[in-house]
Design a protein around this motif. Structure first.
Motif, PDB file in Angstrom:
ATOM      1  N   LEU A 207       0.804  -1.217   0.000  1.00 57.99           N
ATOM      2  CA  LEU A 207       0.000   0.000   0.000  1.00 57.99           C
ATOM      3  C   LEU A 207       0.844   1.278   0.000  1.00 57.99           C
ATOM      4  CD1 LEU A 207      -2.811   1.280   0.260  1.00 57.99           C
ATOM      5  CD2 LEU A 207      -2.586   1.019   2.724  1.00 57.99           C
ATOM      6  N   ASP A 208       0.650   2.088  -1.032  1.00 55.71           N
ATOM      7  CA  ASP A 208       1.342   3.370  -1.132  1.00 55.71           C
ATOM      8  C   ASP A 208       0.307   4.480  -0.991  1.00 55.71           C
ATOM      9  OD1 ASP A 208       3.230   5.328  -1.481  1.00 55.71           O
ATOM     10  OD2 ASP A 208       3.308   5.159  -3.659  1.00 55.71           O
ATOM     11  N   ALA A 209      -0.188   4.661   0.212  1.00 58.52           N
ATOM     12  CA  ALA A 209      -1.209   5.674   0.474  1.00 58.52           C
ATOM     13  C   ALA A 209      -0.595   6.809   1.282  1.00 58.52           C
ATOM     14  CB  ALA A 209      -2.394   5.054   1.209  1.00 58.52           C
ATOM     15  N   GLY A 210      -1.461   7.706   1.754  1.00 59.61           N
ATOM     16  CA  GLY A 210      -0.988   8.895   2.444  1.00 59.61           C
ATOM     17  C   GLY A 210      -0.809  10.029   1.461  1.00 59.61           C
TER      18      GLY A 210
ATOM     19  N   ARG B  71       3.529   8.610   4.627  1.00 54.91           N
ATOM     20  CA  ARG B  71       3.026   7.999   3.405  1.00 54.91           C
ATOM     21  C   ARG B  71       3.830   6.731   3.134  1.00 54.91           C
ATOM     22  NH1 ARG B  71       5.406  10.788  -2.023  1.00 54.91           N
ATOM     23  NH2 ARG B  71       4.334   8.933  -2.806  1.00 54.91           N
ATOM     24  N   GLY B  72       3.304   5.882   2.257  1.00 52.31           N
ATOM     25  CA  GLY B  72       4.002   4.659   1.912  1.00 52.31           C
ATOM     26  C   GLY B  72       4.204   3.759   3.118  1.00 52.31           C
ATOM     27  N   ILE B  73       5.397   3.219   3.266  1.00 49.92           N
ATOM     28  CA  ILE B  73       5.687   2.272   4.339  1.00 49.92           C
ATOM     29  C   ILE B  73       5.534   2.913   5.711  1.00 49.92           C
ATOM     30  CG2 ILE B  73       8.159   2.757   4.452  1.00 49.92           C
ATOM     31  CD1 ILE B  73       6.434  -0.696   4.717  1.00 49.92           C
ATOM     32  N   ARG B  74       5.597   4.244   5.786  1.00 46.39           N
ATOM     33  CA  ARG B  74       5.514   4.929   7.072  1.00 46.39           C
ATOM     34  C   ARG B  74       4.137   4.762   7.723  1.00 46.39           C
ATOM     35  NH1 ARG B  74       8.600  10.407   4.798  1.00 46.39           N
ATOM     36  NH2 ARG B  74      10.565   9.344   4.312  1.00 46.39           N
ATOM     37  N   ILE B  75       3.127   4.501   6.908  1.00 46.15           N
ATOM     38  CA  ILE B  75       1.789   4.272   7.463  1.00 46.15           C
ATOM     39  C   ILE B  75       1.785   3.032   8.352  1.00 46.15           C
ATOM     40  CG2 ILE B  75      -0.604   3.696   6.864  1.00 46.15           C
ATOM     41  CD1 ILE B  75      -0.296   5.373   4.377  1.00 46.15           C
TER      42      ILE B  75
END
Length: 580
Positions: free
Chosen positions: A355-358, A379-383
Motif C-alpha cells: 500500500l502506497d497511500a498517504g 506515506r508509503g511504508i511509514r503508514i
C-alpha cells in the motif's frame, strides 16, 4: 486530502470568469513552441480546446433564510451527482485512468470543501457562489502549501465547474468530441477530461501547465498519445489552428509547412508500425536480455497488459482496493483482487507493491494526521508504523493469493528511506514466504542502496518520486517541469549508484517509474545496468522495439555520455546522437 480550520482562512471572491481562457493575441503564423516531452510520436492536426463553464451569475443578494435548507439540499444533490459520475467513470476505466478518476471522486465528496460551501449557504450565499468561493479558498490554500497538495488544484477547479454546471442545468464541461483527428491543447487537463479521451480522435496532447508525471502525462502514456507539457506560449494558439506536435523533441509548430509535416508524421508512423511488430522478449540487438514488464493496478489492466509482449508485471499498485473505502478490505477481499493479476500472468513474474497511500491518497480508516507538507510526511511504508496490522494483513492476503493461484509473487515496499526500514519490511515479508524488495524513491535509499541490499532480494527504482525529491521540485509544477524531467543527470546519477550496488551483490535492480516508458531513456537505463523495465502497457512495444535496434555497448556509451552532461536537455541530446 487534509481538513483545515476554515474560519482561519481569508475567503476569496468568486471569479468573474471561470473559463480560464487566454485573452492574449492568438498565434496564427508559423512558430515553434517548446515544452517538456512526455510521450514520443509525431502528429499533425487542428487544435481543439476543452469546453469550459460559461460565466454563471449567482442570484443577486442572499437566499432567504426560509429557503436556505432547500438551497443546501440542492447543493448536496449536485455534488453527489458529480461524484457518482466520476466514480462510474472510474469503474469503467482501468489502470492509471481508474485511479485518478477514483481519487477525484473522493475529492468531490471531501468534507473540508463541502463544509466550507455549506457554511456559506447557511449564511445566505446562493449555492453557485458558495461553491466558487469555497473552492477558491482551498485553491489558494493548496497553492500556498505546495507539493502534492498543489497537484489537486486542477482537480478542485474541475470539480467546481462540474458542480456549478449541475446546479445551473448546463452540460458538464469537458473535452469536445472532434469531427476529425485533432490535437488537444489546454492550460491543464483534469483527470475526468483526460481519462475519457478517444485516441483515434484526440491524437496529441499539449498543456501549458503540468509536468512529466502529471495526471495528463500518466494517462497520455497509458493511451499512447504523443504529449508535451509545460509548453511556453501555448495559451495563445487558437482553436482551429493547424499544429505539428512532436512528443519526442517536445515541440509544437504552429502552421507548419505541409510537406515537412507530412514527412515527419509518416516517419513517426513507420517507427510506430515497427514497434507494433515487436513481439519480445526484451533484449538488445546483440542479445543482452532485459525484462520488459507492465505496470498495472487491477485485474482488468493486467488482462489488457497480457495482450502485449509484456513478460510479467513489474509494478502492481494495490491502492485501488483501499481508496474510497470507509473500512479496510478484508484479507479475503484483497486476496481475490491480487489473485486476478496473478492469474492473468500465470507462471510469470509479478511484483506487488504494498500500500502506497498517504499524502494525496489518504485512507479514511488509517487515522492520517494533518500535515503541513504531506509529500514529506506519513506515506508509503511509514503508514505501517502507526498501523502495523495493515501491512501484515496485506502480506497475508498476497501470500494467500499466491498459494491459491500457484503463482508466487515478489513484494516490495514504497518510500523506504533507511536500511532499518528495509530490514523490518523484509523480515515481515519472509514471515509469509514472500520474496522481499523495496522501492528506491528517496535519495537516501539510493545513496545507501548497498546497505539496503543486505536485507532485501531486489530493488525497483521509482523515478517519478526520485526526481521530485532529488531536485526539490513539485513534480506537478509547470514552472519546475524541467527540474523533474527524468533525464536530469542528478537523478540518473542516483539510478546508476543503486544499479551498481545491485550488480556488486548479484541482485536485480529494475525501473518502474515513468522513465521506463521513454524508449530512448530505456536504452540509457539499460546502459547503466538496469535489469528490467516496467511501463504502461501502451509503451511496451515501443520500448522493446527500440532496445532490439541497439547494442548493449551503444547503451553503455549513451549512459556514460548522459552522466557527463549537466542538464536534462544536454542528456537527451547526447543520447539521441548515440542511439538514433
Amino acid at each position: 486530502m487534509c481538513c483545515f480550520t476554515l474560519d482561519r482562512v481569508d475567503l476569496s471572491t468568486v471569479s468573474s470568469n471561470l473559463s480560464h481562457m487566454s485573452t492574449s493575441s492568438p498565434v496564427t503564423s508559423q512558430v515553434v513552441l517548446r515544452g517538456v516531452p512526455v510521450v514520443g510520436g509525431v502528429q499533425c492536426g487542428p487544435v481543439i480546446r476543452p469546453g469550459r463553464l460559461p460565466v454563471v451569475d449567482a442570484p443577486a443578494g442572499d437566499v432567504e433564510e426560509s429557503a436556505r435548507a432547500a438551497e443546501a439540499a440542492r447543493f448536496s444533490t449536485a455534488a453527489a451527482a458529480v461524484a457518482n459520475r466520476l466514480r462510474d467513470r472510474a469503474g469503467r476505466a482501468t489502470g492509471a485512468a481508474s485511479e485518478v478518476l477514483a481519487a477525484t471522486a473522493t475529492l468531490a465528496q471531501d468534507r473540508a470543501w463541502l463544509g466550507a460551501a455549506e457554511k456559506r449557504i447557511a449564511g445566505g450565499a446562493p449555492a453557485v457562489r458558495a461553491v466558487a468561493e469555497a473552492v477558491d479558498q482551498f485553491v489558494a490554500l493548496f497553492t500556498q502549501l505546495g507539493g502534492l497538495m498543489a497537484e489537486r488544484v486542477t482537480d478542485l477547479r474541475d470539480i467546481r465547474d462540474r458542480v456549478i454546471a449541475e446546479l445551473s442545468g448546463l452540460p458538464e464541461p469537458g473535452v469536445p468530441l472532434p469531427d476529425v483527428p485533432s490535437i488537444l491543447c489546454a492550460e491543464d487537463l483534469a483527470p475526468a477530461d483526460t481519462a475519457g479521451l478517444d485516441p483515434s480522435l484526440v491524437i496529441g496532447l499539449a498543456t501549458t501547465l503540468g509536468g512529466p508525471t502529471s495526471h495528463t502525462a500518466i494517462i497520455a502514456r497509458q493511451l499512447g498519445i504523443p504529449c508535451v507539457v509545460a509548453v511556453d506560449g501555448l495559451d495563445d494558439v487558437a482553436a482551429g489552428a493547424t499544429v505539428l506536435l512532436d512528443g519526442t523533441t517536445g515541440t509544437l509548430t504552429v502552421d507548419p509547412d505541409p510537406l515537412e509535416a507530412a514527412t515527419a508524421v509518416t516517419a513517426a508512423q513507420h517507427a510506430a508500425e515497427q514497434a507494433r511488430q515487436w513481439t519480445g522478449p526484451g533484449a538488445t540487438a546483440d542479445g543482452h536480455t532485459v525484462a520488459v514488464l507492465a505496470n498495472v493496478q487491477d485485474g482488468a489492466a493486467a488482462r489488457a497488459a497480457r495482450q502485449t509482449p509484456a513478460e510479467g508485471v513489474g509494478l502492481f499498485r494495490t491502492e485501488l482496493c483501499f481508496l474510497n473505502r470507509d473500512t479496510e478490505p478484508s484479507v479475503a477481499e484483497q486476496a481475490k483482487i491480487y489473485g486476478e493479476v496473478l492469474d492473468a500472468f500465470d507462471g510469470r513474474k509479478v511484483v506487488i507493491r504494498t500500500l502506497d497511500a498517504g499524502s494525496d491518497k489518504p485512507l479514511k480508516f488509517a487515522g492520517h494526521p494533518d500535515e503541513a507538507n504531506p509529500a514529506l510526511g506519513v506515506r508509503g511504508i511509514r503508514i505501517a508504523e502507526g498501523n502495523p496490522g495493515l501491512l501484515h494483513r496485506q502480506l497475508e492476503a498476497i501470500a494467500a493469493a499466491g498459494a491459491a493461484t500457484g503463482n508466487q509473487p515478489w513484494v516490495m515496499a514504497p518510500m523506504i528511506a533507511t536500511a532499518a526500514e528495509a530490514k523490518s519490511f523484509a523480515d515481515a515479508a519472509r514471515t509469509y514466504g514472500l520474496t522481499p524488495g523495496v522501492m528506491i524513491e528517496v535519495p537516501a535509499a539510493a545513496l545507501l542502496a548497498d546497505k539496503i541490499l543486505e536485507h532485501v532480494d531486489f530493488l525497483s527504482i521509482g523515478t517519478n518520486d526520485l526526481a521530485q525529491y532529488t531536485m526539490a521540485a513539485d513534480r506537478m509544477s509547470a514552472d519546475l517541469a524541467t527540474l523533474t524531467d527524468p533525464w536530469q543527470p542528478a537523478v540518473l546519477a542516483l539510478v546508476a549508484m543503486a544499479v551498481r550496488a545491485g550488480a556488486a551483490v548479484g541482485k536485480p535492480v529494475g525501473v518502474c517509474g515513468e522513465a521506463a516508458a521513454d524508449p530512448l531513456l530505456a536504452c540509457v537505463l539499460v546502459g547503466l545496468g538496469v535489469t528490467s523495465l516496467s511501463a504502461a502497457s501502451a509503451a511496451i512495444p515501443a520500448v522493446g522495439a527500440k532496445l532490439s535496434q541497439v547494442t548493449l555497448q551503444q547503451c553503455r556509451d549513451a549512459a556514460d555520455a548522459v552522466l557527463a552532461t549537466a542538464t536534462a536537455t544536454e542528456a537527451r541530446a547526447a543520447a539521441l546522437t548515440l542511439l538514433q
